[in-house]
Motif scaffolding. Structure first.
Motif, mmCIF file in Angstrom:
data_model
loop_
_atom_site.group_PDB
_atom_site.id
_atom_site.type_symbol
_atom_site.label_atom_id
_atom_site.label_comp_id
_atom_site.label_asym_id
_atom_site.label_seq_id
_atom_site.Cartn_x
_atom_site.Cartn_y
_atom_site.Cartn_z
ATOM 1 N N THR A 191 1.169 10.798 -3.432
ATOM 2 C CA THR A 191 0.328 11.736 -4.159
ATOM 3 C C THR A 191 1.218 12.502 -5.116
ATOM 4 O O THR A 191 2.243 13.033 -4.720
ATOM 5 C CB THR A 191 -0.374 12.717 -3.203
ATOM 6 N N GLN A 233 0.853 -1.184 0.000
ATOM 7 C CA GLN A 233 0.000 0.000 0.000
ATOM 8 C C GLN A 233 0.892 1.239 0.000
ATOM 9 O O GLN A 233 2.012 1.205 0.477
ATOM 10 C CB GLN A 233 -0.913 0.006 1.225
ATOM 11 N N SER A 234 0.371 2.321 -0.543
ATOM 12 C CA SER A 234 1.132 3.556 -0.613
ATOM 13 C C SER A 234 0.210 4.738 -0.359
ATOM 14 O O SER A 234 -0.985 4.679 -0.642
ATOM 15 C CB SER A 234 1.772 3.701 -1.996
ATOM 16 N N ASP A 235 0.776 5.818 0.154
ATOM 17 C CA ASP A 235 0.017 7.051 0.301
ATOM 18 C C ASP A 235 0.599 8.141 -0.603
ATOM 19 O O ASP A 235 0.401 9.325 -0.381
ATOM 20 C CB ASP A 235 -0.017 7.506 1.753
ATOM 21 N N ASP A 271 -3.481 10.095 -6.201
ATOM 22 C CA ASP A 271 -3.882 10.847 -5.020
ATOM 23 C C ASP A 271 -4.044 9.877 -3.856
ATOM 24 O O ASP A 271 -4.916 9.010 -3.878
ATOM 25 C CB ASP A 271 -5.196 11.601 -5.276
ATOM 26 N N ASN A 272 -3.161 9.998 -2.874
ATOM 27 C CA ASN A 272 -3.199 9.148 -1.685
ATOM 28 C C ASN A 272 -3.153 7.659 -2.039
ATOM 29 O O ASN A 272 -3.894 6.851 -1.500
ATOM 30 C CB ASN A 272 -4.426 9.479 -0.829
ATOM 31 N N GLY A 273 -2.279 7.311 -2.983
ATOM 32 C CA GLY A 273 -2.072 5.916 -3.348
ATOM 33 C C GLY A 273 -3.075 5.345 -4.339
ATOM 34 O O GLY A 273 -2.996 4.186 -4.704
ATOM 35 N N LYS A 274 -4.013 6.152 -4.829
ATOM 36 C CA LYS A 274 -5.025 5.684 -5.780
ATOM 37 C C LYS A 274 -4.882 6.453 -7.084
ATOM 38 O O LYS A 274 -4.707 7.673 -7.091
ATOM 39 C CB LYS A 274 -6.431 5.898 -5.225
#
Length: 83
Positions: free
Chosen positions: A22, A18-20, A44-47
């Protein structure tokens, strides 16, 4: 027989990282295709919130793939290009 012993399966399956993160991700050039290709992805925030491919050559695959599941792309493009 070679004397190899069977190994047990791994005890647990690893979770997807998982990543955050941006920001933008740009891959340019992608050279293993005919012509040149640039990929731009906004995260943006890993998405992934937006993704674009930019090319000098139009073959119509973009029109065929529009609105489809992204996983379909590998099947369509593999039949349209020998790379």
């Amino acid at each position: 027989m070679s004397g190899c012993k069977p190994q047990a399966a791994p005890a647990a399956v690893m979770a997807t990282p998982q990543s955050d993160f941006t920001g933008p991700i740009t891959v340019d050039p992608i050279t293993r295709i005919e012509g040149h290709l640039r990929l731009e992805v906004e995260v943006d925030n890993g998405k992934v919130v937006n993704a674009r491919s930019i090319s000098q050559l139009y073959r119509g695959l973009e029109t065929i793939l529009k609105g489809r599941d992204p996983r379909d792309a590998q099947h369509f493009t593999a039949r349209a290009c020998g790379v």
